[in-house]
Every structure is written in structure tokens, then in C-alpha cells.
Design an enzyme around this catalytic site. Structure first.
Site, short mmCIF file in Angstrom:
data_model
loop_
_atom_site.label_atom_id
_atom_site.label_comp_id
_atom_site.label_asym_id
_atom_site.label_seq_id
_atom_site.Cartn_x
_atom_site.Cartn_y
_atom_site.Cartn_z
N GLY A 147 21.40 -22.34 -12.96
CA GLY A 147 20.01 -22.05 -12.63
C GLY A 147 19.51 -20.98 -13.59
O GLY A 147 19.90 -20.94 -14.76
N VAL A 190 20.06 -17.62 -13.88
CA VAL A 190 21.06 -16.73 -14.48
C VAL A 190 22.11 -17.54 -15.24
O VAL A 190 22.47 -17.21 -16.38
CB VAL A 190 21.77 -15.85 -13.42
CG1 VAL A 190 22.83 -14.98 -14.07
CG2 VAL A 190 20.76 -15.00 -12.67
N LYS A 233 16.90 -4.52 3.32
CA LYS A 233 16.59 -5.95 3.20
C LYS A 233 15.70 -6.31 4.38
O LYS A 233 15.80 -5.70 5.45
CB LYS A 233 17.90 -6.77 3.29
CG LYS A 233 17.78 -8.15 2.71
CD LYS A 233 17.96 -8.15 1.20
CE LYS A 233 17.77 -9.52 0.62
NZ LYS A 233 18.04 -9.55 -0.83
P1 NAD Z 1 18.93 -20.21 -9.08
O1 NAD Z 1 18.51 -20.73 -7.75
O2 NAD Z 1 17.98 -20.24 -10.22
O3 NAD Z 1 20.25 -21.00 -9.57
C1 NAD Z 1 21.31 -21.34 -8.73
C2 NAD Z 1 21.89 -22.65 -9.24
O4 NAD Z 1 23.07 -22.94 -8.50
C3 NAD Z 1 20.95 -23.84 -9.06
O5 NAD Z 1 20.82 -24.55 -10.29
C4 NAD Z 1 21.64 -24.67 -7.98
O6 NAD Z 1 21.42 -26.07 -8.13
C5 NAD Z 1 23.09 -24.31 -8.23
N1 NAD Z 1 23.98 -24.60 -7.11
C6 NAD Z 1 23.74 -24.50 -5.79
N2 NAD Z 1 24.83 -24.85 -5.08
C7 NAD Z 1 25.78 -25.16 -5.99
C8 NAD Z 1 27.12 -25.60 -5.88
N3 NAD Z 1 27.71 -25.79 -4.71
N4 NAD Z 1 27.81 -25.87 -7.02
C9 NAD Z 1 27.22 -25.71 -8.23
N5 NAD Z 1 25.95 -25.28 -8.39
C10 NAD Z 1 25.24 -25.03 -7.28
O7 NAD Z 1 19.46 -18.73 -8.81
P2 NAD Z 1 19.69 -17.57 -9.87
O8 NAD Z 1 18.53 -16.65 -9.90
O9 NAD Z 1 20.22 -18.15 -11.14
O10 NAD Z 1 20.86 -16.75 -9.16
C11 NAD Z 1 22.19 -17.23 -9.14
C12 NAD Z 1 23.05 -16.30 -8.28
O11 NAD Z 1 23.02 -14.99 -8.85
C13 NAD Z 1 22.57 -16.15 -6.85
O12 NAD Z 1 23.70 -15.95 -6.01
C14 NAD Z 1 21.75 -14.88 -6.88
O13 NAD Z 1 21.70 -14.26 -5.61
C15 NAD Z 1 22.54 -14.06 -7.87
N6 NAD Z 1 21.77 -13.01 -8.54
C16 NAD Z 1 20.69 -13.33 -9.29
C17 NAD Z 1 19.97 -12.34 -9.94
C18 NAD Z 1 18.78 -12.67 -10.82
O14 NAD Z 1 18.43 -11.86 -11.68
N7 NAD Z 1 18.17 -13.85 -10.66
C19 NAD Z 1 20.36 -10.99 -9.82
C20 NAD Z 1 21.49 -10.69 -9.05
C21 NAD Z 1 22.18 -11.72 -8.42
#
Ligand code: NAD
Length: 345
Positions: free
Chosen positions: A175, A177, A79
């Protein structure tokens, strides 16, 4: 950081870089490269304290190594963090950072993370080819598909029936995912309740699908079969675990446990915890499939392995009286050790 501290943290490599002309200040950490090149995103944050930046690089690179090993990919985990205000990010700074990445000659390959998006990756690509995901890709839906496979493994572990039909599932964060997960769950006839701090995101999901919503803080108290954290890390902690009204925790968020001991706290409450780094490998699987020239359909097939992996982790946990997290860690550590020697040097 000293060598003694590296012994304690378990990392292979931690390097600090500083470029006077562009103001670049960054840290690259590789936890383990015995299985192959270290992969891991780059995040840029205006850390209050340099120790926080180092801590982030160490913690996130370790998680990547466990994720790649648990998925049995021929990769290690690393990272990078760029220390600085994302509003002051310039193309020159990103190009200088690309030269840092390039100096690893393919032994560290990076991608998106907080405040480093696809547009930034394209600038970084001007000075290095060792970037994944700059094409955009469909990793998000593959991640959501992996969570569905994880949920099926959890339900099977709990009662033998892996159907999602009629199950009540609480999704925290809709969001990229979370929204894709809701779509898949609704398709499987699950009853879905969502929460997000972003009211517009909630409204959009409610408009598109037949789901309920609750206030962000209320999601922890929601009676449900499974809680799927898909927002931020650290949500399973001393304050929230005692409130959970679910049988299963299985979601996409990275670093869901505030501390390792919270895996024990979940087990003590009789809640089955599917280790996050096993469940959320879909994004990585999609990235690797893309780099190998495969398409999303192939990545969706490959991500079904999340279920098999979880089933064997639950079996080990049951047989040995340990938590699923301990069983997953043991599996990942054995895969890292099998890798032999470091490929970084
Ligand atoms: P994203 O930023 O698109 O979505 C995150 C969502 O969570 C946002 O809509 C945000 O408003 C919401 N949020 C933030 N704080 C919150 C809270 N306290 N209560 C409720 N909702 C809240 O991110 P993403 O790409 O959807 O990823 C989501 C999670 O999955 C992250 O932890 C990310 O690290 C993990 N992840 C994502 C992927 C991927 O393919 N995008 C892969 C592995 C892990």
C-alpha cells in the site's frame, strides 16, 4: 470502565461522549500525557460490541504513548474511536466530534486513522484547530525511510555490515508505505519479493520495479534475510512465527505481534525483531515536523534517529539478556516517567 480497570490498563483518561442530535458516540483515551499533549488518530468503525471499541481505544492509545516516548518527542499518546457505520458518517457528526476534540484545548490532538481520511479531517477542522495531517503531507515516504534505517540497524546488529545490496527482503503489503519501501529497497539493490491481497497493487509494483511476488499466505514461508510487515497488525502469531524463514523482522505495520509473548517466540527462533513502534515513527516525525513548519527534507533527516534508537535498544537487549521489545518498552517507560506530571489536567 471503572477506576480499578484504569489502574490495570494504566491509562490516565478515558471518556465517553454521546451527542443526540448528530448520533455521535465516541471514546477518547489518553494513555500518558506526561511528556506533552496526547496525539493520536481517530478511527471510525461499526464495532460489533462496545467492549471492542473500548479495547481498540485503550490498545491504540497505549501504543501511541510508547511511540512518542521512544521517539523522544515532547508528546503523549492518545486515540479516539467513533462508534458507528462509516457509511452513515455525516459532516454534522464530524463537526460534533470536532467540538469534543476542541474541548481538550490542545491537550489532545488528532489525525487520520481507519475510515477517517484527510477530507474528514478538513470537516473536523471546522470546529477545532487541534488536528494534524489535514494538509495531506508526505508522511508515508518518511515512514518507509524509517523502515530502511531500521533494516540497516538490524543488519548491522546481525553481522556488522549494514548494506542492503543483495539482501532478500519480503515486503507484506504494498500500500502507501509498502510501495514507498519497495522503491527505496530497489534503489539500494536489494532483492525484493512482495505480497498483497490486492492483486492490482501487486501488479502496479511489479510493473514499476524489478521485484518478484508471491501469494499473500506464502509470504510467511518465503526464505529471506528480512521480513517487512507493512499491512495489518497481529501477523506475528502462533501460526506464522514457526513458518518464518528470515533472520530479521522489521516493518511499518502497527501492532505486529498478536501478543507480547510473541516477541519471546521470535527470540526463541533466533529471529531479530525490531519493535514496530520504534521502526514506524516516521509518520509521526513527519507530522510533528509539518506542525513545526518544517518540510519533508527535514523530516527525512530526523527519521534517521530510528537507527540510533534501535542500535541502543539492541545493545541493552544483548547486555541484559532481554528481548528488543522489553528493552524498547523500558526505554519508552523511562522517558514517560521523566515527563513529570500529566499535562492533561
Ligand atoms: P495501506 O492501507 O495504504 O496499505 C496496506 C496494504 O496492505 C494494502 O495494499 C492492503 O491491500 C494490504 N493488505 C491487507 N491485508 C493484507 C494481507 N493479509 N496480506 C498482504 N497484504 C495485505 O496502509 P499504509 O499507510 O501503507 O500502512 C501500512 C501499515 O503501516 C499499517 O499497519 C499502518 O498502521 C502502518 N503505519 C503507517 C504509517 C504511514 O505513514 N502511513 C505510519 C506508521 C504506521
Amino acid at each position: 470502565m471503572t477506576l480499578r480497570e484504569m489502574d490495570e490498563a494504566g491509562h490516565e483518561h478515558v471518556a465517553f461522549y454521546r451527542d443526540e442530535s448528530t448520533g455521535l458516540r465516541c471514546i477518547v483515551a489518553v494513555y500518558d500525557s506526561r511528556r506533552g499533549p496526547a496525539v493520536g488518530g481517530t478511527r471510525m468503525l461499526d464495532y460489533d460490541d462496545e467492549a471492542d471499541a473500548l479495547e481498540d481505544a485503550l490498545r491504540l492509545s497505549e501504543a501511541m504513548a510508547y511511540k512518542t516516548a521512544a521517539a523522544e518527542l515532547p508528546l503523549g499518546g492518545g486515540k479516539a474511536v467513533i462508534v458507528g457505520d462509516p457509511d452513515e458518517k455525516t459532516d454534522d457528526l464530524l463537526r460534533a466530534y470536532g467540538r469534543v476534540v476542541d474541548s481538550y484545548d490542545g491537550r489532545f490532538v488528532t489525525g487520520e486513522d481507519v475510515n477517517i481520511d484527510v477530507a474528514d479531517l478538513r470537516v473536523i477542522q471546522e470546529t477545532t484547530g487541534n488536528v494534524g495531517g489535514a494538509g495531506g503531507g508526505e508522511g508515508t515516504d518518511v515512514t518507509a525511510a524509517g523502515v530502511v534505517h531500521g533494516l540497516r540497524a538490524c543488519f548491522a546488529e546481525r553481522g556488522g555490515d549494514d548494506s542492503l545490496d543483495g539482501r532478500r527482503i519480503a515486503v507484506q503489503g504494498v500500500g502507501k508505505v509498502g510501495r514507498a519501501l519497495v522503491e527505496r529497497l530497489v534503489d539500494e539493490w536489494a532483492n525484493v519479493v512482495v505480497a498483497d491481497v490486492d492483486e492490482e497493487a501487486v501488479a502496479a509494483v511489479e510493473e514499476e520495479f524489478d521485484v518478484e511476488s508471491v501469494a499473500p499466505e506464502a509470504i510467511y514461508d518465503e526464505p529471506c534475510d528480512a521480513f517487512a510487515p507493512c499491512a495489518l497488525g497481529g501477523v506475528l502469531n502462533d501460526e506464522t512465527i514457526s513458518r518464518l524463514e528470515c533472520d530479521i523482522v522489521c516493518g511499518s505495520a502497527n501492532n505486529q505481534l498478536a501478543a507480547r509473548r510473541h516477541a519471546d517466540a521470535l527470540a526463541e527462533r533466533g529471529i531479530l525483531y525490531a519493535p514496530d513502534y520504534v521502526v514506524n515513527a516516521g509518520g509521526l516525525v513527519a507530522g510533528v515536523t509539518e506542525m513545526e513548519g518544517g518540510d519533508t527534507a527535514e523530516a527525512l533527516e530526523r527519521v534517521a534517529a530510528v537507527r540510533d534508537r534501535l542500535e541502543s535498544i539492541f545493545e541493552t537487549a544483548r547486555a541484559e539478556g532481554i528481548t528488543p521489545l522489553a528493552a524498547a518498552d523500558r526505554f519508552a517507560e523511562a522517558r514517560m516517567a521523566e515527563g513529570g506530571e500529566s499535562t492533561l489536567f
